[in-house]
Design a protein around this motif. Sequence first.
Motif, PDB file in Angstrom:
ATOM      1  N   LEU A 103       9.332   3.394  -6.820  1.00 20.55           N
ATOM      2  CA  LEU A 103       9.440   2.723  -5.518  1.00 20.55           C
ATOM      3  C   LEU A 103       8.305   3.174  -4.597  1.00 20.55           C
ATOM      4  CD1 LEU A 103      13.321   2.859  -4.929  1.00 20.55           C
ATOM      5  CD2 LEU A 103      11.965   0.952  -5.842  1.00 20.55           C
ATOM      6  N   PHE A 104       7.976   4.471  -4.658  1.00 20.03           N
ATOM      7  CA  PHE A 104       6.917   4.991  -3.796  1.00 20.03           C
ATOM      8  C   PHE A 104       5.560   4.391  -4.178  1.00 20.03           C
ATOM      9  CE2 PHE A 104       4.000   8.241  -2.131  1.00 20.03           C
ATOM     10  CZ  PHE A 104       4.503   8.379  -0.848  1.00 20.03           C
ATOM     11  N   GLU A 105       5.332   4.269  -5.467  1.00 19.82           N
ATOM     12  CA  GLU A 105       4.064   3.707  -5.954  1.00 19.82           C
ATOM     13  C   GLU A 105       3.906   2.240  -5.534  1.00 19.82           C
ATOM     14  OE1 GLU A 105       1.689   5.332  -7.544  1.00 19.82           O
ATOM     15  OE2 GLU A 105       0.427   3.586  -7.969  1.00 19.82           O
ATOM     16  N   MET A 106       4.994   1.464  -5.667  1.00 15.96           N
ATOM     17  CA  MET A 106       4.957   0.056  -5.237  1.00 15.96           C
ATOM     18  C   MET A 106       4.611  -0.040  -3.754  1.00 15.96           C
ATOM     19  SD  MET A 106       8.516  -1.351  -6.821  1.00 15.96           S
ATOM     20  CE  MET A 106       8.664  -2.699  -5.705  1.00 15.96           C
ATOM     21  N   TRP A 107       5.281   0.831  -3.006  1.00 18.63           N
ATOM     22  CA  TRP A 107       5.083   0.818  -1.555  1.00 18.63           C
ATOM     23  C   TRP A 107       3.654   1.212  -1.188  1.00 18.63           C
ATOM     24  CZ3 TRP A 107       4.036   5.233   1.432  1.00 18.63           C
ATOM     25  CH2 TRP A 107       4.001   5.012   2.813  1.00 18.63           C
ATOM     26  N   LYS A 108       3.127   2.245  -1.893  1.00 24.18           N
ATOM     27  CA  LYS A 108       1.762   2.700  -1.598  1.00 24.18           C
ATOM     28  C   LYS A 108       0.767   1.564  -1.802  1.00 24.18           C
ATOM     29  CE  LYS A 108       0.182   5.988  -4.090  1.00 24.18           C
ATOM     30  NZ  LYS A 108      -0.001   7.114  -4.986  1.00 24.18           N
ATOM     31  N   LYS A 109       0.996   0.776  -2.870  1.00 24.01           N
ATOM     32  CA  LYS A 109       0.026  -0.266  -3.197  1.00 24.01           C
ATOM     33  C   LYS A 109       0.227  -1.529  -2.343  1.00 24.01           C
ATOM     34  CE  LYS A 109      -2.044  -2.620  -7.101  1.00 24.01           C
ATOM     35  NZ  LYS A 109      -2.266  -2.664  -8.506  1.00 24.01           N
ATOM     36  N   TYR A 110       1.477  -1.884  -2.102  1.00 27.67           N
ATOM     37  CA  TYR A 110       1.733  -3.185  -1.468  1.00 27.67           C
ATOM     38  C   TYR A 110       2.514  -3.119  -0.154  1.00 27.67           C
ATOM     39  CZ  TYR A 110       0.601  -5.194  -6.059  1.00 27.67           C
ATOM     40  OH  TYR A 110      -0.007  -5.562  -7.217  1.00 27.67           O
ATOM     41  N   GLY A 111       3.160  -2.001   0.133  1.00 31.81           N
ATOM     42  CA  GLY A 111       4.075  -1.968   1.267  1.00 31.81           C
ATOM     43  C   GLY A 111       3.365  -2.122   2.597  1.00 31.81           C
ATOM     44  N   SER A 112       4.104  -2.639   3.586  1.00 35.11           N
ATOM     45  CA  SER A 112       3.484  -2.815   4.903  1.00 35.11           C
ATOM     46  C   SER A 112       4.242  -2.059   5.989  1.00 35.11           C
ATOM     47  CB  SER A 112       3.432  -4.306   5.258  1.00 35.11           C
ATOM     48  OG  SER A 112       4.727  -4.793   5.518  1.00 35.11           O
ATOM     49  N   MET A 113       5.479  -1.659   5.699  1.00 35.59           N
ATOM     50  CA  MET A 113       6.277  -0.976   6.732  1.00 35.59           C
ATOM     51  C   MET A 113       6.252   0.531   6.501  1.00 35.59           C
ATOM     52  SD  MET A 113       9.747  -3.122   7.260  1.00 35.59           S
ATOM     53  CE  MET A 113       9.902  -4.247   8.614  1.00 35.59           C
ATOM     54  N   ASP A 114       6.668   1.243   7.518  1.00 39.48           N
ATOM     55  CA  ASP A 114       6.769   2.687   7.426  1.00 39.48           C
ATOM     56  C   ASP A 114       7.780   3.061   6.314  1.00 39.48           C
ATOM     57  OD1 ASP A 114       6.598   5.426   8.476  1.00 39.48           O
ATOM     58  OD2 ASP A 114       8.692   5.059   9.022  1.00 39.48           O
ATOM     59  N   TRP A 115       7.428   4.022   5.487  1.00 46.99           N
ATOM     60  CA  TRP A 115       8.266   4.422   4.333  1.00 46.99           C
ATOM     61  C   TRP A 115       9.679   4.819   4.795  1.00 46.99           C
ATOM     62  CZ3 TRP A 115       9.015   4.355  -0.721  1.00 46.99           C
ATOM     63  CH2 TRP A 115       9.724   5.373  -1.362  1.00 46.99           C
ATOM     64  N   TYR A 116       9.750   5.678   5.819  1.00 46.41           N
ATOM     65  CA  TYR A 116      11.068   6.155   6.259  1.00 46.41           C
ATOM     66  C   TYR A 116      11.941   4.986   6.712  1.00 46.41           C
ATOM     67  CZ  TYR A 116      14.778   8.819   8.429  1.00 46.41           C
ATOM     68  OH  TYR A 116      16.013   9.335   8.737  1.00 46.41           O
ATOM     69  N   ARG A 117      11.328   4.033   7.384  1.00 47.28           N
ATOM     70  CA  ARG A 117      12.056   2.865   7.890  1.00 47.28           C
ATOM     71  C   ARG A 117      12.762   2.128   6.728  1.00 47.28           C
ATOM     72  NH1 ARG A 117      14.492  -0.900   8.642  1.00 47.28           N
ATOM     73  NH2 ARG A 117      14.177  -2.847   9.766  1.00 47.28           N
ATOM     74  N   LEU A 118      12.128   2.161   5.543  1.00 46.14           N
ATOM     75  CA  LEU A 118      12.697   1.447   4.396  1.00 46.14           C
ATOM     76  C   LEU A 118      13.865   2.209   3.775  1.00 46.14           C
ATOM     77  CD1 LEU A 118       9.349   0.258   2.758  1.00 46.14           C
ATOM     78  CD2 LEU A 118      10.863  -0.997   4.313  1.00 46.14           C
ATOM     79  N   LEU A 119      13.863   3.537   3.969  1.00 46.11           N
ATOM     80  CA  LEU A 119      14.966   4.324   3.415  1.00 46.11           C
ATOM     81  C   LEU A 119      16.129   4.461   4.397  1.00 46.11           C
ATOM     82  CD1 LEU A 119      12.481   5.324   1.545  1.00 46.11           C
ATOM     83  CD2 LEU A 119      14.130   7.107   0.928  1.00 46.11           C
ATOM     84  N   GLU A 120      15.822   4.222   5.664  1.00 46.43           N
ATOM     85  CA  GLU A 120      16.808   4.447   6.717  1.00 46.43           C
ATOM     86  C   GLU A 120      18.146   3.727   6.483  1.00 46.43           C
ATOM     87  OE1 GLU A 120      15.159   3.450  10.477  1.00 46.43           O
ATOM     88  OE2 GLU A 120      16.288   5.028  11.504  1.00 46.43           O
ATOM     89  N   PRO A 121      18.134   2.432   6.117  1.00 50.85           N
ATOM     90  CA  PRO A 121      19.433   1.769   5.919  1.00 50.85           C
ATOM     91  C   PRO A 121      20.265   2.446   4.834  1.00 50.85           C
ATOM     92  CG  PRO A 121      17.617   0.161   5.883  1.00 50.85           C
ATOM     93  CD  PRO A 121      16.996   1.518   5.913  1.00 50.85           C
ATOM     94  N   ALA A 122      19.614   2.907   3.768  1.00 58.86           N
ATOM     95  CA  ALA A 122      20.358   3.565   2.682  1.00 58.86           C
ATOM     96  C   ALA A 122      20.878   4.934   3.143  1.00 58.86           C
ATOM     97  CB  ALA A 122      19.456   3.724   1.456  1.00 58.86           C
ATOM     98  N   ILE A 123      20.063   5.628   3.933  1.00 62.07           N
ATOM     99  CA  ILE A 123      20.500   6.945   4.438  1.00 62.07           C
ATOM    100  C   ILE A 123      21.756   6.773   5.287  1.00 62.07           C
ATOM    101  CG2 ILE A 123      19.865   8.898   5.925  1.00 62.07           C
ATOM    102  CD1 ILE A 123      16.887   8.291   5.135  1.00 62.07           C
ATOM    103  N   LYS A 124      21.708   5.780   6.182  1.00 65.04           N
ATOM    104  CA  LYS A 124      22.856   5.531   7.070  1.00 65.04           C
ATOM    105  C   LYS A 124      24.082   5.135   6.260  1.00 65.04           C
ATOM    106  CE  LYS A 124      20.885   4.162  11.440  1.00 65.04           C
ATOM    107  NZ  LYS A 124      20.095   3.048  11.946  1.00 65.04           N
ATOM    108  N   LEU A 125      23.854   4.263   5.275  1.00 59.85           N
ATOM    109  CA  LEU A 125      24.950   3.767   4.449  1.00 59.85           C
ATOM    110  C   LEU A 125      25.618   4.923   3.695  1.00 59.85           C
ATOM    111  CD1 LEU A 125      26.273   1.093   3.416  1.00 59.85           C
ATOM    112  CD2 LEU A 125      24.603   1.125   1.557  1.00 59.85           C
ATOM    113  N   ALA A 126      24.816   5.836   3.190  1.00 61.11           N
ATOM    114  CA  ALA A 126      25.375   6.972   2.457  1.00 61.11           C
ATOM    115  C   ALA A 126      26.119   7.897   3.413  1.00 61.11           C
ATOM    116  CB  ALA A 126      24.259   7.726   1.736  1.00 61.11           C
TER     117      ALA A 126
END
Length: 570
Positions: free
Chosen positions: A143-166
Amino acid sequence: MKRFVLSRRWRILLSIVAVLQFAACDSVTVEKYHYNGIIATASPIATDIGLNILRDGGNAVDAAVAVGCALAVCYPEAGNIGGGGFALIYDADLGNITALDFRETAPASASRKMYLDSRGEVIASSSLLGAGAAGVPGTVAGLFEMWKKYGSMDWYRLLEPAIKLADTGFILDAYLTNKFAEYAKDLSIFPETKKVFFKNGAVLGQGDRLVQTDLAMTLERIGLDGLDGFYSGTTADMIVQSMQNNGGLISYEDLAGYRPLWREPVHFTFDSLDVYSMPPPSSGGVILGEILKILEPFNFIKYTPSHPEYMHIFAEACRLAYADRAVHLGDPDFTVNPVLELLDPQYLESRRALINLQSTANSSEIGSGLPEKSVVESESTTHFCIADKSGNVVSLTYTINASFGSKLVVDSAGFLLNNEMDDFSIKPGVPNMYGLIGGKANEIEPGKRMLSSMSPTIVMNGDRPLLALGAPGGSKIITTVAQAIINFTRFGMNLQKVVEHPRFHHQWLPDTLYLEVGGFDINIKQDLISRGHLIKEREPYSDLQIIYIGSNRLMMGASDPRKDGKTAGY
Ligand code: DON
């Protein structure tokens, strides 16, 4: 002229008839189009999280990262950070498709005979249960590699919903409740796992809230520190400790050394379409290619999707393709995979020539055979596909192998470890949990990736993506995807019908044609038996997720009704 006026009662009656006819007719089933983005996953919660990312301006890869992490929380039987997988990504700017391999690897201290006793017999469950069954996880790096190559949003922002959900938890739905009930015994084996999924000695049930504070902390570390949040530091300490406590092999060096790999997708044409799918270490793309290319020249005009002759030739094509799988495929960094040879038109012609329209071949005549082992099945992989408003597409399948993987949660880290080591050929000729056999090409070696059947696929129509699709189902993934492509492109089914249609499966060995229970009538079965097939019915399987992108970028999708997934767009 006298006007003929229908009474109100007649008008109502006729409209009901018209609506019923409309609903019964395939070609006019209404499917919802979306213009800006679409997403199909196995979980409504994950779909909504991904959709929010798209709405907030994220691209398909951003949404895929958020969905991948969310599924690790809300779909623990298969969603994961303790497993691995594959992704196909269409980059609309460049107009190309890349394949990312984040499959687990065998630990450095793994060895060919590690699951055999002194007499050379397989030690029961050793490649399936607990720390010793786990390969080095690849999901976070992928997931990190995909994001590094193509992602446009802040990494933490993408994990935030899962962190909250957990952290805040969610109420179990009927699906997860049933899964927990089904696997309660296995999930009670390890105290670390019981801590997460049990309350007052009983497995969580309907209406209970699943709160995963340890997992939230692990995701938080990954969100803050990226790869270091998983492959070194606190999480690595916890993984290595879990290995020491439970007899596993994964070391600090294994974790620090894990690398996802970009690979060239398998590409072949089917009719006028270009199909791209996963290359080795997945067998998915090659075997999908063999099946579709063997079938391509057949005239389908006389067939329907459940026509016994069509089912027969499909099964025969599968028998031929899966026989190749067992012998030739493995991690390309360790063994030569004859991909081009297997998809060579002359070779495929020679395979096609072996098909007799009237009767089956015998698998033992096509390759070496073994008696059927009773196969433990589970649904423990998951696929999702996403398209964004710029035209980028992600088709991603990831897994912890069996349902709830090795059944071992890493203590204090809160996530389940995979049992992917079982996908190796742990002893030549001995079937794995999906009944697949293998040989030298897929034997265990340190650092090697185990052969997979996962088949994230993108079908292109000229220079634009037409379909993205994939499924769980172990060995049955490939036939599920092949049937979906044929049902859409040759039989003209709409997407809903594609996901609903009953499935059938052949994998060379065991020499059995599996039919989804309730899907095929007695005449079809008798016809197939008369052609020589040994038929077995089996419970509904796979969980196909598919999206379609039409001209003008109109998008739609469908989630398999066998499970509780959700497709949504905006
Ligand atoms: O990689 C593979 O082929 C398997 N580990 C996938 C397992 C799977 O699809 C389980 N779900 N039914």
